[in-house]
Design an enzyme around this catalytic site. Structure first.
Site, PDB file in Angstrom:
ATOM      1  N   CYS A  19       0.859  -1.173  -0.120  1.00 55.32           N
ATOM      2  CA  CYS A  19       0.073   0.074   0.013  1.00 55.32           C
ATOM      3  C   CYS A  19       0.822   1.299   0.049  1.00 55.32           C
ATOM      4  O   CYS A  19       0.369   2.340  -0.149  1.00 55.32           O
ATOM      5  CB  CYS A  19      -0.919  -0.026   1.133  1.00 55.32           C
ATOM      6  SG  CYS A  19       0.135   0.009   2.830  1.00 55.32           S
ATOM      7  N   CYS A  25      -2.647  -3.434   9.224  1.00 59.50           N
ATOM      8  CA  CYS A  25      -2.002  -1.843   9.287  1.00 59.50           C
ATOM      9  C   CYS A  25      -1.282  -1.818  10.716  1.00 59.50           C
ATOM     10  O   CYS A  25      -0.556  -1.031  10.830  1.00 59.50           O
ATOM     11  CB  CYS A  25      -3.125  -0.854   9.159  1.00 59.50           C
ATOM     12  SG  CYS A  25      -4.054  -1.056   7.632  1.00 59.50           S
TER      13      CYS A  25
HETATM   14 FE1  FES Z   1      -1.373   0.532   4.229  1.00 55.23          FE
HETATM   15 FE2  FES Z   1      -3.004   0.677   6.378  1.00 55.23          FE
HETATM   16  S1  FES Z   1      -3.384   0.563   4.230  1.00 55.23           S
HETATM   17  S2  FES Z   1      -1.182   0.145   6.256  1.00 55.23           S
END
Ligand code: FES
Length: 132
Positions: free
Chosen positions: A37, A106
């Site tokens: 991400c 996360c």
């Molecule tokens: Fe990447 Fe939360 S979506 S750490």
């Protein structure tokens, strides 16, 4: 909009992160990132007698990344390095009252960055000859 997905505690830490910022003369710095991400966290620690006297963070990330970073600092401030090294992503998630299933990953940033900072601290101490 976020409040439908996250509990009040998570929203509170997202809206008012605790211990955000840096420590210019930090004794240890640790970081962690999620390549999937692109989120990343850096922790700054002030350490005295193997205890975390102060801890700050800078994070680039989602609501959960910000909230878990904030909670990470609260959970380990004042703890010994040995105690802090035991912190898990599950501890952080539980302290926040839970995260949606798809956001559990996360919370890994906080625990990983902390372990990285502690490892870096011990490495530097060894380099300085302060510990064997
Ligand atoms: Fe990447 Fe939360 S979506 S750490």
């Amino acid at each position: 909009m976020y409040s439908q997905e996250f509990n009040e505690n998570v929203i509170d830490h997202f809206m008012s992160p605790r211990n955000a910022g840096t420590i210019p003369d930090a004794d240890a710095i640790g970081s962690s990132g999620d390549p999937k991400c692109g989120d990343s966290l850096t922790l700054y620690l002030k350490i005295k007698n193997d205890r975390i006297e102060d801890i700050r963070f800078l994070v680039f990330g989602c609501v959960a990344a910000i909230a878990t970073s904030s909670m990470t600092t609260i959970l380990v401030k004042g703890k010994t390095l040995e105690e802090a090294d035991q912190l898990t992503d599950e501890d952080i998630t539980n302290a926040l009252g839970g995260l949606p299933e798809h956001k559990l990953h996360c919370s890994v940033l906080g625990a990983d960055a902390l372990k990285n900072a502690i490892d870096n601290y011990y490495f530097l101490q060894t380099e300085k000859g302060a510990i064997e």
